[in-house]
Design an enzyme around this catalytic site. Structure first.
Site, PDB file in Angstrom:
ATOM      1  N   ASN A 171       0.961  -1.224  -0.103  1.00 26.15           N
ATOM      2  CA  ASN A 171       0.087  -0.011  -0.036  1.00 26.15           C
ATOM      3  C   ASN A 171       0.702   1.177   0.176  1.00 26.15           C
ATOM      4  O   ASN A 171       1.823   1.266   0.572  1.00 26.15           O
ATOM      5  CB  ASN A 171      -0.921   0.087   1.132  1.00 26.15           C
ATOM      6  CG  ASN A 171      -1.545   1.253   1.439  1.00 26.15           C
ATOM      7  OD1 ASN A 171      -2.233   1.554   0.471  1.00 26.15           O
ATOM      8  ND2 ASN A 171      -2.006   1.705   2.491  1.00 26.15           N
ATOM      9  N   HIS A 177       0.870   5.123   1.100  1.00 27.62           N
ATOM     10  CA  HIS A 177       0.211   5.983   1.932  1.00 27.62           C
ATOM     11  C   HIS A 177       1.164   7.385   2.234  1.00 27.62           C
ATOM     12  O   HIS A 177       2.185   7.200   2.365  1.00 27.62           O
ATOM     13  CB  HIS A 177       0.128   5.386   3.238  1.00 27.62           C
ATOM     14  CG  HIS A 177      -0.558   6.229   4.423  1.00 27.62           C
ATOM     15  ND1 HIS A 177      -1.981   6.326   4.270  1.00 27.62           N
ATOM     16  CD2 HIS A 177      -0.242   6.901   5.338  1.00 27.62           C
ATOM     17  CE1 HIS A 177      -2.525   7.006   5.382  1.00 27.62           C
ATOM     18  NE2 HIS A 177      -1.655   7.509   6.056  1.00 27.62           N
ATOM     19  N   SER A 180       5.035   6.766   2.706  1.00 25.26           N
ATOM     20  CA  SER A 180       5.446   5.360   3.082  1.00 25.26           C
ATOM     21  C   SER A 180       4.796   4.284   2.130  1.00 25.26           C
ATOM     22  O   SER A 180       3.712   4.375   1.604  1.00 25.26           O
ATOM     23  CB  SER A 180       5.003   5.011   4.370  1.00 25.26           C
ATOM     24  OG  SER A 180       5.327   5.921   5.065  1.00 25.26           O
ATOM     25  N   ASP A 203      -2.976   0.677   7.520  1.00 22.93           N
ATOM     26  CA  ASP A 203      -1.778   1.366   7.309  1.00 22.93           C
ATOM     27  C   ASP A 203      -0.623   0.895   8.228  1.00 22.93           C
ATOM     28  O   ASP A 203       0.476   1.458   8.706  1.00 22.93           O
ATOM     29  CB  ASP A 203      -2.067   2.799   7.516  1.00 22.93           C
ATOM     30  CG  ASP A 203      -2.757   3.296   6.541  1.00 22.93           C
ATOM     31  OD1 ASP A 203      -2.901   2.915   5.210  1.00 22.93           O
ATOM     32  OD2 ASP A 203      -3.608   4.298   6.741  1.00 22.93           O
TER      33      ASP A 203
HETATM   34  C1  GAR Z   1      -2.657   9.358  -3.219  1.00 22.58           C
HETATM   35  O1  GAR Z   1      -2.127  10.522  -2.602  1.00 22.58           O
HETATM   36  C2  GAR Z   1      -2.288   8.085  -2.143  1.00 22.58           C
HETATM   37  O2  GAR Z   1      -1.118   8.423  -1.566  1.00 22.58           O
HETATM   38  C3  GAR Z   1      -3.455   8.386  -1.307  1.00 22.58           C
HETATM   39  O3  GAR Z   1      -4.576   8.583  -2.081  1.00 22.58           O
HETATM   40  C4  GAR Z   1      -4.222   9.256  -3.190  1.00 22.58           C
HETATM   41  C5  GAR Z   1      -4.863   8.553  -4.596  1.00 22.58           C
HETATM   42  O4  GAR Z   1      -4.264   9.275  -5.565  1.00 22.58           O
HETATM   43  N1  GAR Z   1      -3.636   7.062  -0.529  1.00 22.58           N
HETATM   44  C6  GAR Z   1      -4.089   6.894   0.723  1.00 22.58           C
HETATM   45  O5  GAR Z   1      -4.639   8.027   1.121  1.00 22.58           O
HETATM   46  C7  GAR Z   1      -4.286   5.613   1.256  1.00 22.58           C
HETATM   47  N2  GAR Z   1      -4.538   5.730   2.757  1.00 22.58           N
HETATM   48  P1  GAR Z   1      -4.525   8.759  -7.180  1.00 22.58           P
HETATM   49  O6  GAR Z   1      -6.008   8.322  -7.231  1.00 22.58           O
HETATM   50  O7  GAR Z   1      -4.559   9.864  -8.084  1.00 22.58           O
HETATM   51  O8  GAR Z   1      -3.463   7.607  -7.356  1.00 22.58           O
END
Ligand code: GAR
Length: 183
Positions: free
Chosen positions: A104, A106, A133, A142
């Site tokens: 994942n 994060h 991360s 997470d």
């Molecule tokens: C990203 O910033 C990712 O790091 C985050 O969601 C966004 C998705 O962007 N993930 C989390 O918060 C997981 N808990 P995307 O749809 O443009 O790839």
């Protein structure tokens, strides 16, 4: 061939980055993109690259295990060597985590700021640095072992500038993490 499954829920900019920079390179192949949202922006990227696309709307399931069972069943049809959660906004149960080898992404320096709004909360905390991360997925949200982190200095950055930098380094981190797993 190293078969990669990518799970996403929204915009899909990380999916797009992997399609451009990992797919069909160095014997990697994205064999399926799977979304839990019918209207996720990332669907367009999967179509653009003609990647098999699976949409399993989580809101149509009454409980988490039922959704996770379906996702596992669908993923197994593609036999991925690794499943990548790239903006997949779901809490996963052991039904998923005990059967699927997954990582994942994060957007915080875990263990800081698990869960939602990690970018906002990282920007507002009192640490001089923040970052992203990539970690192994377990049923603790997470919480799995960290594969790699990337850090930036927050000083002098507006929230918009900070978020933009996070969006850049998270893609590089995710790609590096995937490659390191198969090294
Ligand atoms: C990203 O910033 C990712 O790091 C985050 O969601 C966004 C998705 O962007 N993930 C989390 O918060 C997981 N808990 P995307 O749809 O443009 O790839």
């Amino acid at each position: 061939m190293k078969k990669i499954a990518v799970l996403f829920s929204g915009t899909g900019s990380n999916l797009a980055y992997l399609l451009k920079n990992l797919h069909k390179q160095n014997s990697f192949e994205i064999v399926v993109a799977l979304s839990n949202k019918k209207d996720a922006g990332g669907i367009a990227f999967a179509k653009e690259y003609s990647i098999p696309l699976e949409i399993i709307p989580s809101k149509e399931f009454t409980h988490r295990e039922a959704f996770d069972t379906k996702v596992v069943e669908v993923l197994e049809e593609y036999s991925p060597d690794l499943t990548v959660l790239a903006g997949f906004m779901r809490i996963l149960t052991p039904t998923f985590t005990e059967q699927i080898r997954a990582i994942n992404l994060h957007p915080s320096l875990l263990p800081r700021h698990k869960g939602l709004l990690a970018i906002e909360r990282s920007y507002e905390d009192n640490y001089p640095t923040a970052g992203v991360s990539v970690h192994w997925v377990t049923s603790e949200l997470d919480g799995g072992e960290i594969i790699l982190q990337k850090e930036i200095q927050k000083a002098g950055l507006s929230f918009e500038e900070y978020e933009e930098q996070i969006k850049v380094i998270e893609k590089v981190a995710l790609l590096e993490a995937i490659e390191s797993i198969f090294d």
